[in-house]
Design a protein around this motif. Structure first.
Motif: not given
Lengths: 276, 306
Positions: B196, B284-285, B288-289, B293-294, B296
């Protein structure tokens, strides 16, 4: 090692010497666990003079029998034997549990002759199992002996190892339980009753024997024929008395933690017929 | 990465007869090649991690190299005292391998999320803490793990992670590897979160922010020189880890900076907050949360450098 014809006398004498050293060391260090040391004096004297193949001049000798003390709080008693046998100078006893000493309260592998450090219960048997597994794999004939307490047998890790050792038929492994029936906060039967102890282990596919853990002849007899049964690990229940040899300590919960006062030391040594 | 790990291990174990695998009933579909090749050095302890670790220690005390292997927290937290008292205190040659650090097993829930492991393992004397980011580091790391004498924690990825490094790497345990150069900031990361981080740095590049990206695959012993050099040369330091913020990579990097008296102009630790994950979702989810993630990561760095 069966040199002396008076081995019974020698063995009992060593057990008494171990008791004296333990009382003096714990008194000097103001430390506890003396009751747990006194209960295993004969077990240790028989092990080190009649059973274990060890060499004080070569503590790391590859062919030695591996002895793991799982009840690490009784380490002082092992130090006493090792010092008597010449693994290290007896003057080290003076530093037990004291500043800049060489002998810490729970048994330490930094001391010559000590195979493994323990202190938190339930650690010795899994490690001994690993040692036995490795020995068998390498075709070595040395034995692995693990000395445990009642409290050790409360731990889940001990029962994990019990199942595993039987599953893999580790008959080069022997457990000796110093079954003094007292643990830190009470009598074992009131805390976690291990009975029927022998049957539990037999049902787990161990070969089990029971002896009076203060009878050196009975101990020698049991430990001279290992394994008890081919293809099974051996489990020796030694019925012992916590605080054995010091009348007011025997079979008491208080001798697990209590340290020895000046007056108690003098009285205890008199009971053990030590003149100085 | 776990498949690669097992393949490399089997290759090494063909030549090195000291290597044993001690399991706790985990590894289905991955550990069979070792079992089939070396049945006399492979033991399944059943669902019993304390015994697994104790047995491994006993095996190692006899001159062998014992590998314990399981997923997430199972070979670390359940048997932490065995790792401390038996393995680390005796400096035993035991290698603790986990599959799927951080949020890898996301939807399985908190029990299967290893989010404090780096902090806990790096607190133990004698322990090496290693988190490979891709197959290149993972491969080199298995060799380094076997060559290293003593306790070793290997945080292995669980899937086919894409490469972070381009081509061959100059690998040395305890030495950082620079993935790309930059002058505005240095992003240190450890483990598979590098997948990421690198795209985040590339995205920032397009906005005119030039980030150096450095893999700290070995969190302990950490590469102090690389950290000090980066702080002096790029001024801003960012750490990214798939792990809680307390005690992990960011903590280790900030300890070095404080110890060395090198204060970066800007400093940011990106990782998991001081909570247990309450949301349900894929790896992955969840990344992001929780800001990993990339996009963020890129947004957090842009905000820092504004």
């Amino acid at each position: 090692m069966k040199k002396s014809e008076n081995w019974v006398e020698d063995c009992n004498r060593l057990a008494r010497t171990v008791r004296v050293h333990c009382l003096r060391m714990t008194h000097r260090g103001k430390s506890g666990h003396v009751g747990s040391m006194l209960s295993m004096a004969e077990i240790l004297s028989v092990l080190y003079t009649r059973v274990l193949r060890v060499d004080p001049k070569r503590p790391k000798w590859a062919g030695r029998d591996r002895f793991v003390l799982s009840k690490g709080h009784g380490g002082c008693a092992v130090y006493a034997v090792l010092g008597e046998l010449g693994f290290f100078p007896k003057r080290w006893f003076n530093g037990y549990y004291r500043d800049n000493g060489k002998l810490m309260g729970h048994i330490s592998h930094h001391v010559p002759g000590v195979e493994f450090s323990t202190g938190s219960l339930g650690h010795g048997l899994p490690v001994a199992v690993g040692m036995a597994l490795a020995a068998r794999h390498a075709g070595k004939t040395h034995r692995v002996i693990c000395l445990m307490s009642d409290g050790d047998c409360d731990e889940g890790s001990t029962w994990e190892a019990i199942l595993f050792a039987a599953q893999h038929k580790l008959d080069n492994l022997t457990v000796i339980v110093d079954y003094n029936k007292v643990q830190a906060l009470g009598y074992s039967k009131d805390v976690l009753d291990l009975e029927p102890f022998a049957r539990k282990l037999e049902d787990c596919h161990w070969a089990v024997k029971e002896v009076d853990g203060h009878d050196v002849v009975a101990l020698d007899e049991a430990l001279s024929k290992l394994p008890f049964e081919q293809g099974k690990p051996s489990w020796l229940i030694c019925h012992t008395v916590k605080g054995k040899g010091v009348s007011w300590m025997e079979n008491t919960v208080s001798c697990h933690y209590g340290s020895v006062t000046d007056e108690e030391l003098a009285r205890a040594l008199r009971e053990l017929e030590v003149t100085q | 990465m776990r498949t690669l790990f097992n393949k490399v291990l089997v290759d090494i174990a063909k030549k090195d007869k000291r290597i044993w695998m001690i399991l706790a009933d985990i590894g289905y579909g991955e550990i069979e090649p070792f079992r089939d090749a070396f049945p006399d050095r492979w033991f399944n302890c059943g669902v019993a991690e304390q015994n697994m670790t104790g047995v491994a220690c006993g095996v190692a005390m006899e001159g062998n190299i014992a590998i314990t292997y399981s997923i997430a927290n199972f070979p670390t937290l359940r048997c932490l005292e065995q790792i401390r008292n038996d393995v680390c205190y005796h400096n035993a040659n035991v290698k603790i391998v986990i599959i799927g650090g951080g949020l890898a097993y996301g939807p399985l829930g908190v029990s299967h999320q290893a989010t404090e492991d780096i902090a806990i393992m790096r607190a133990l004397p004698n322990m090496v803490v290693f988190c490979p980011c891709d197959f290149a580091e993972a491969d080199a790391g298995v060799h380094a793990m076997i060559a290293h004498r003593g306790p070793f924690y290997y945080r292995c990825g669980y899937k086919k992670e894409p490469p972070v490094h381009k081509g061959k790497i100059a690998f040395q345990l305890g030495k950082a590897i620079q993935v790309r150069d930059g002058t505005d900031a240095t992003i240190f990361f450890t483990g598979t979160i590098g997948n990421q981080v690198l795209p985040a740095a590339e995205a920032l590049e397009k906005r005119g922010i030039h980030c150096r990206v450095v893999s700290l695959h070995t969190v302990k012993p950490i590469d102090r020189k690389a950290i000090v050099k980066a702080a002096r040369e790029t001024g801003a330091i960012i750490t990214v880890e798939e792990h809680q913020l307390q005690g992990g990579l960011g903590s280790a990097v900030s300890e070095v900076l404080c110890d060395e008296g090198v204060m970066p102009k800007k400093f940011l630790r990106i990782g998991l907050p001081d909570v247990y994950v309450s949301k349900v979702g894929t790896h992955e989810w969840l990344l992001n949360e929780y800001g990993l993630s990339t996009p963020k990561i890129a947004a957090s760095i842009r905000k820092l450098l504004q």
